[in-house]
Scaffold this motif. Structure first.
Motif, PDB file in Angstrom:
ATOM      1  N   UNK A 113       0.833  -1.200   0.000  1.00 59.06           N
ATOM      2  CA  UNK A 113       0.000   0.000   0.000  1.00 59.06           C
ATOM      3  C   UNK A 113       0.869   1.252   0.000  1.00 59.06           C
ATOM      4  N   UNK A 114       1.887   1.265   0.835  1.00 61.85           N
ATOM      5  CA  UNK A 114       2.785   2.415   0.905  1.00 61.85           C
ATOM      6  C   UNK A 114       3.534   2.591  -0.415  1.00 61.85           C
ATOM      7  N   UNK A 115       4.032   1.492  -0.972  1.00 59.89           N
ATOM      8  CA  UNK A 115       4.766   1.570  -2.237  1.00 59.89           C
ATOM      9  C   UNK A 115       3.910   2.157  -3.355  1.00 59.89           C
ATOM     10  N   UNK A 116       2.627   1.785  -3.368  1.00 61.67           N
ATOM     11  CA  UNK A 116       1.750   2.208  -4.457  1.00 61.67           C
ATOM     12  C   UNK A 116       1.348   3.676  -4.365  1.00 61.67           C
ATOM     13  N   UNK A 117       1.735   4.343  -3.296  1.00 59.57           N
ATOM     14  CA  UNK A 117       1.498   5.767  -3.216  1.00 59.57           C
ATOM     15  C   UNK A 117       2.721   6.541  -3.692  1.00 59.57           C
ATOM     16  N   UNK A 162       3.372   3.205  -9.153  1.00 53.25           N
ATOM     17  CA  UNK A 162       2.041   3.043  -9.736  1.00 53.25           C
ATOM     18  C   UNK A 162       2.118   2.722 -11.219  1.00 53.25           C
ATOM     19  N   UNK A 163       2.970   3.433 -11.912  1.00 51.30           N
ATOM     20  CA  UNK A 163       3.105   3.220 -13.356  1.00 51.30           C
ATOM     21  C   UNK A 163       3.710   1.843 -13.635  1.00 51.30           C
ATOM     22  N   UNK A 164       4.752   1.483 -12.893  1.00 55.75           N
ATOM     23  CA  UNK A 164       5.397   0.182 -13.099  1.00 55.75           C
ATOM     24  C   UNK A 164       4.468  -0.986 -12.798  1.00 55.75           C
ATOM     25  N   UNK A 213      -4.038   5.463 -12.402  1.00 52.85           N
ATOM     26  CA  UNK A 213      -2.937   5.961 -11.581  1.00 52.85           C
ATOM     27  C   UNK A 213      -3.020   7.478 -11.408  1.00 52.85           C
ATOM     28  N   UNK A 214      -2.065   8.015 -10.662  1.00 56.75           N
ATOM     29  CA  UNK A 214      -2.125   9.434 -10.332  1.00 56.75           C
ATOM     30  C   UNK A 214      -1.960  10.320 -11.568  1.00 56.75           C
ATOM     31  N   UNK A 215      -1.274   9.827 -12.578  1.00 50.34           N
ATOM     32  CA  UNK A 215      -1.167  10.608 -13.808  1.00 50.34           C
ATOM     33  C   UNK A 215      -2.521  10.703 -14.502  1.00 50.34           C
ATOM     34  N   UNK A 216      -3.269   9.588 -14.520  1.00 54.36           N
ATOM     35  CA  UNK A 216      -4.630   9.619 -15.071  1.00 54.36           C
ATOM     36  C   UNK A 216      -5.493  10.596 -14.297  1.00 54.36           C
ATOM     37  N   UNK A 217      -5.346  10.574 -12.973  1.00 55.18           N
ATOM     38  CA  UNK A 217      -6.115  11.479 -12.119  1.00 55.18           C
ATOM     39  C   UNK A 217      -5.818  12.930 -12.457  1.00 55.18           C
ATOM     40  N   UNK A 218      -4.545  13.257 -12.552  1.00 57.50           N
ATOM     41  CA  UNK A 218      -4.167  14.635 -12.863  1.00 57.50           C
ATOM     42  C   UNK A 218      -4.686  15.065 -14.229  1.00 57.50           C
ATOM     43  N   UNK A 219      -4.601  14.177 -15.214  1.00 62.98           N
ATOM     44  CA  UNK A 219      -5.079  14.502 -16.564  1.00 62.98           C
ATOM     45  C   UNK A 219      -6.575  14.787 -16.565  1.00 62.98           C
TER      46      UNK A 219
END
Length: 338
Positions: free
Chosen positions: A40-44, A49-51, A57-63
């Protein structure tokens, strides 16, 4: 405050992390609490997330937020703690410190944060039917009466409701049809009398009508009082005694909470909510961040009551959700109409 659009996308993001972590619950050899907390910690971390191929993922969220000019942004900070040797007996490797911070650069007076210590517990398989590894009566392991008593003593001593259990469960869609159906019944009953108003309440309604995509979660946050003991009890206590991790984060952002009669009832009074007056150096946040000075004082005070519990988290995760950017503080303020 969060817009309905931002709430929807934040839930989608944290739910994707939930799904990735709890998939290990149905592996031939499920991971333990420490391993899943580490995941859980790693995925933040954005690169992880991308790997790992997180579905949203957070990039999708930002977009998505940028596409509609929503001012919401998210950042993660992880502190791993190293303590002096005389503090080693105060560290629990399954513990995680969590800080949810809200920064509003348009209306700074709405900014604030809340802090918690989380103790992880994993659901264990039932042995009644090998073809159904997790039934509604499956129980959480390692619930220790003495540990629970120490936690309650700590909460009373600090005089703040800052301790939660972090419950790892298999997601319903990974289970057999009979179990999925029974858990769905429990969830429907749990929200049947809710009033679906305000942004989060309407999101609950949408989620229910869509078949519980984010409410039928795998990671739940539960109060010490009334913590569910079985998988069925988790789903029967949806949004009261057990809240999906994604929803727990969103509900502690100012303006995200629904009407008191529906969604997230404030059973413990005003202390439980998002406290806008608390700063980064309040007592609870210093405990959650592993401040040795504060922990030393509390441990000494509690030792007089034969208290010997682990208190320090191995790591502290800070989730910062912002409205606007720091530069917005310097812009002329719009006038509020009286």
């Amino acid at each position: 405050m969060l817009s309905p659009y931002a709430i929807d996308k934040l839930l989608k993001h944290f739910d994707a992390i939930d799904r990735h972590v709890t998939r290990y619950m149905t592996y031939p050899r499920p991971r333990d609490e420490e391993s899943m907390t580490a995941m859980l910690v790693d995925l933040l971390d954005e690169d992880v997330q991308v790997r790992e191929g997180i579905a949203y993922n957070i990039r999708n969220l930002r977009e998505d937020l940028a596409a509609v000019s929503d001012p919401t942004s998210v950042a993660f900070t992880l502190e791993t703690h190293r303590y002096r040797k005389d503090f080693e007996n105060r560290v629990s490797q399954a513990d995680l410190g969590l800080i949810v911070r809200y920064e509003n650069h348009y209306e700074p007076e709405l900014s604030g944060q809340r802090s918690w210590l989380l103790q992880a517990k994993r659901l264990y398989e039932t042995k009644y039917d090998p073809s159904r590894r997790y039934e509604p009566r499956a129980r959480f392991g390692a619930f220790d009466a003495e540990q629970d008593a120490r936690i309650r003593e700590l909460v009373r001593h600090v005089d703040d409701d800052f301790f939660r259990y972090l419950l790892y469960c298999p997601r319903p869609d990974a289970l057999d049809q009979s179990t999925r159906t029974e858990l769905s019944y429990f969830r429907s009953r749990a929200v049947a009398s809710d009033i679906f108003d305000f942004a989060s309440g309407l999101q609950v309604r949408d989620d229910v009508l869509d078949g519980f995509p984010t409410l039928a979660a795998g990671i739940f946050v539960a109060d010490v009082e009334g913590c569910p003991k079985t998988l069925g009890a988790v789903h029967a206590g949806l949004l009261t005694s057990a809240t999906p991790f994604s929803w727990f984060i969103v509900q502690h952002i100012p303006g995200a909470r629904p009407h008191p009669r529906g969604g997230f009832p404030d059973r413990l009074g005003p202390r439980r909510g998002f406290d806008l007056q608390r700063g980064a150096d309040d007592l609870v946040s210093r405990i959650v961040r592993g401040d040795e000075e504060v922990v030393g004082i509390i441990s000494k005070e509690l030792s007089e009551r034969t208290w010997d519990g682990a208190l320090l988290p191995a790591a502290t995760l800070t989730i910062t959700i912002s409205a606007g950017e720091p530069v917005d503080r310097d812009r002329p303020r719009w006038d509020k109409i009286d």
